[in-house]
Design a protein around this motif. Sequence first.
Motif, short mmCIF file in Angstrom:
data_model
loop_
_atom_site.label_atom_id
_atom_site.label_comp_id
_atom_site.label_asym_id
_atom_site.label_seq_id
_atom_site.Cartn_x
_atom_site.Cartn_y
_atom_site.Cartn_z
N LYS A 1 0.85 -1.19 0.00
CA LYS A 1 0.00 0.00 0.00
C LYS A 1 0.88 1.23 0.00
O LYS A 1 1.88 1.30 0.72
CB LYS A 1 -0.90 0.02 1.23
CG LYS A 1 -1.98 -1.05 1.25
CD LYS A 1 -2.85 -0.90 2.50
CE LYS A 1 -3.96 -1.95 2.51
NZ LYS A 1 -4.80 -1.83 3.72
N PRO B 1 1.12 4.79 1.22
CA PRO B 1 0.43 5.66 2.19
C PRO B 1 -0.08 6.95 1.58
O PRO B 1 -1.06 7.54 2.04
CB PRO B 1 1.52 5.93 3.24
CG PRO B 1 2.46 4.78 3.12
CD PRO B 1 2.48 4.42 1.67
N ILE C 1 -0.59 3.47 8.09
CA ILE C 1 0.05 2.50 7.19
C ILE C 1 1.57 2.61 7.30
O ILE C 1 2.28 1.60 7.37
CB ILE C 1 -0.42 2.71 5.74
CG1 ILE C 1 -1.90 2.36 5.62
CG2 ILE C 1 0.42 1.87 4.78
CD1 ILE C 1 -2.50 2.70 4.27
#
Length: 424
Positions: A321, A323, A334
Amino acid sequence: MSGANKHYVLAAGGTGGHLIPAFALATELERRGHHVALITDERGANIPGKPDFLPAHVLPAGRFGKNPLNWIKGFRAVMEGRKMALRLFDSFEPSAVIGFGGYPALPALLASTSAEIPSLVHEQNAVLGRVNRLLAGRVQAIATAYPEIKRLKDKHSSKVHLVGNPVRPEVLQLRDQPFPAFTEDGLLRILVIGGSQGARILSEVIPDALSMLQPALRSRLQITQQCRPEDLDAVREKYKQYDIPAELGTYFEDMAARLADAHLFIGRAGASSIAELTAVGRPAILLPLPIATDDHQTANTREMTKAGGGRAIRQPMMTVKNPDDYGESKGNKIRVAQADILQKLAKDICKQILALAQRPETLATAAHAAWNCGRPDAVKDLADLMESFDGADMMDVIRVGADNTSGAKQTAHVPTGATKDATE
């Protein structure tokens, strides 16, 4: 062995892991006076290291994957490759065909079955690969690199021959050299390799892990690390910040020389890497690639770690992911979660380095244990197995059995600095 001036076909997928053993076998067979041809795909034809004498025949192989929509296209490609392989066999008249895994090996082995040409497969990993599983019932022999192979059906166990993984001659030459001297106040040379493409996780955590070592040990470090091009600057800055001398590069041509000087290896658990570590006798901290098919890299570590020649650390799976793609609050959460995962992994690596390197005799004993896992006669045993398909009985010298689980008897080897207990 008998069978001079025979013809053999080697079939391998387009990755170094499949082709390096194939190149080594081709060189040994050619040295024995045989004629050898290679079947591969476009990518495999361009892999560095192919012997000049070895002609490469590029065949369509097809890929199936998980999407059923691709299966028809893949099947058609395999059938076309099979037809082309049969035409090659008509003119080349091979005594045997060997597959080293990967989809490009599939049409060649299917063609050998159709043409009633003896065939075998070589499995580099400790888990039987998809193509080799598919072919296991059709071939006459299954050559393996490890005593224990997962995903191998019991009904095929009588076909198994433990030979090991062939390694490069320049690496094998190091086998009889002593482990480099490592003393209480001497340099600790660590070689960090992330595979053919590098491994970003090693760039992210290894400098931090080394920075956590006790000052007395940290001041003696000498690091050689392979990185991705895009990671070089950040890794170089980290080592500079920690005042740890490090040589960084995206690729090292003199890998055998680097391995010869190293006291400790940190990296992935690919089959070729472990074959070279055990051939030379170098202790290792191994981080298996978590997304490897059937988790085969974790399986690859088991023999070496059980013997005491290395330590395996499971890399946590992180959901990829960015952030910046989320709001400030969630993005920060995250970042913190990812940082915590990397910090824990760095601490685990630091702990294992300390366990191995705090005392010189511990590192030397681990090197000896790794050496004992090596199978230096792999390419000779594999060539012997190929030659056994000349009409004579199948050779039983290297067949797995109750009294022979290491391929060949090991002679004693005491690395410099090893204790007496290491040889008992």
